[in-house]
Design a protein around this motif. Sequence first.
Motif, short mmCIF file in Angstrom:
data_model
loop_
_atom_site.label_atom_id
_atom_site.label_comp_id
_atom_site.label_asym_id
_atom_site.label_seq_id
_atom_site.Cartn_x
_atom_site.Cartn_y
_atom_site.Cartn_z
N GLU A 12 0.82 -1.22 0.00
CA GLU A 12 0.00 0.00 0.00
C GLU A 12 0.86 1.27 0.00
OE1 GLU A 12 -3.32 0.45 -0.33
OE2 GLU A 12 -3.40 -1.69 -0.71
N ILE A 13 1.96 1.24 0.75
CA ILE A 13 2.88 2.38 0.78
C ILE A 13 3.48 2.60 -0.60
CG2 ILE A 13 5.13 3.15 1.66
CD1 ILE A 13 4.30 1.90 4.37
N HIS A 14 3.87 1.52 -1.25
CA HIS A 14 4.44 1.62 -2.59
C HIS A 14 3.40 2.18 -3.57
CE1 HIS A 14 6.95 0.74 -6.02
NE2 HIS A 14 5.97 0.05 -6.56
N LYS A 15 2.17 1.69 -3.47
CA LYS A 15 1.10 2.16 -4.34
C LYS A 15 0.82 3.65 -4.13
CE LYS A 15 -2.12 -0.92 -4.43
NZ LYS A 15 -3.36 -1.67 -4.19
N THR A 16 0.81 4.07 -2.87
CA THR A 16 0.56 5.48 -2.57
C THR A 16 1.70 6.36 -3.06
OG1 THR A 16 -0.71 4.78 -0.64
CG2 THR A 16 -0.06 7.08 -0.72
N ASN A 17 2.93 5.87 -2.95
CA ASN A 17 4.08 6.62 -3.48
C ASN A 17 3.96 6.79 -4.99
OD1 ASN A 17 5.74 7.45 -1.37
ND2 ASN A 17 6.57 5.40 -1.12
N ILE A 75 -0.22 12.57 0.77
CA ILE A 75 0.86 12.64 1.76
C ILE A 75 0.33 12.24 3.14
CG2 ILE A 75 2.34 14.27 3.02
CD1 ILE A 75 2.79 15.68 0.30
N THR A 76 -0.88 12.68 3.46
CA THR A 76 -1.50 12.30 4.74
C THR A 76 -1.72 10.79 4.79
OG1 THR A 76 -2.58 14.44 4.82
CG2 THR A 76 -3.46 12.73 6.25
N GLU A 77 -2.23 10.23 3.69
CA GLU A 77 -2.47 8.79 3.63
C GLU A 77 -1.16 8.02 3.77
OE1 GLU A 77 -4.06 5.79 0.17
OE2 GLU A 77 -5.05 7.75 0.37
N LEU A 78 -0.12 8.52 3.11
CA LEU A 78 1.18 7.87 3.17
C LEU A 78 1.76 7.90 4.59
CD1 LEU A 78 3.44 6.55 1.50
CD2 LEU A 78 4.37 8.83 1.14
N SER A 79 1.64 9.02 5.27
CA SER A 79 2.18 9.10 6.63
C SER A 79 1.38 8.21 7.58
CB SER A 79 2.21 10.54 7.12
OG SER A 79 0.91 11.06 7.20
N ALA A 80 0.07 8.09 7.35
CA ALA A 80 -0.73 7.18 8.18
C ALA A 80 -0.31 5.73 7.97
CB ALA A 80 -2.21 7.35 7.86
N GLN A 86 5.11 1.28 11.30
CA GLN A 86 6.04 1.44 12.42
C GLN A 86 5.45 0.87 13.70
OE1 GLN A 86 9.18 2.52 12.20
NE2 GLN A 86 9.35 1.89 14.33
N ARG A 87 4.14 1.05 13.89
CA ARG A 87 3.48 0.51 15.08
C ARG A 87 3.56 -1.02 15.10
NH1 ARG A 87 -0.94 -1.90 16.50
NH2 ARG A 87 -1.82 -1.87 14.41
N ILE A 88 3.33 -1.64 13.95
CA ILE A 88 3.38 -3.10 13.86
C ILE A 88 4.79 -3.60 14.15
CG2 ILE A 88 3.24 -5.03 12.23
CD1 ILE A 88 0.81 -3.62 11.02
N VAL A 89 5.80 -2.94 13.57
CA VAL A 89 7.19 -3.34 13.79
C VAL A 89 7.57 -3.16 15.26
CG1 VAL A 89 9.58 -2.73 13.25
CG2 VAL A 89 7.92 -2.94 11.41
N SER A 90 7.13 -2.06 15.88
CA SER A 90 7.45 -1.81 17.29
C SER A 90 6.79 -2.84 18.20
CB SER A 90 6.98 -0.41 17.70
OG SER A 90 7.68 0.55 16.98
N GLU A 91 5.53 -3.17 17.91
CA GLU A 91 4.84 -4.19 18.70
C GLU A 91 5.54 -5.54 18.60
OE1 GLU A 91 0.74 -4.48 17.69
OE2 GLU A 91 0.23 -2.57 18.64
#
Length: 105
Positions: A12-17, A75-80, A86-91
Amino acid sequence: MGKPDTRRLDREIHKTNRKLEAVRNEEMWPLTGSERRAVLAALAGGSYRVARGKSTDRADRRLETVYQSVQTRLITELSALQGERQRIVSEAAKAKAAKKSSGWW
């Protein structure tokens, strides 16, 4: 415990980029229906003014405003999406550390 599964988010991040880059090149495919209508209305208004031999400043500003708002949305969608990743990796890291520390050795 292996790596956290972030493939879906990465996709999804790649698609949004890709969408963001397309909007910066003023392509139409990443726009929503209402955004497309706004762009086409601005283009139609501008072409009408050109046919009459008048200035297209207002139509240019409308186009610029639409593309700017689309960029802001993406940009907002990408940052979300990046925040969620990041939350998943931190958990996952927290769970791994808790598992290690709870061991006997």
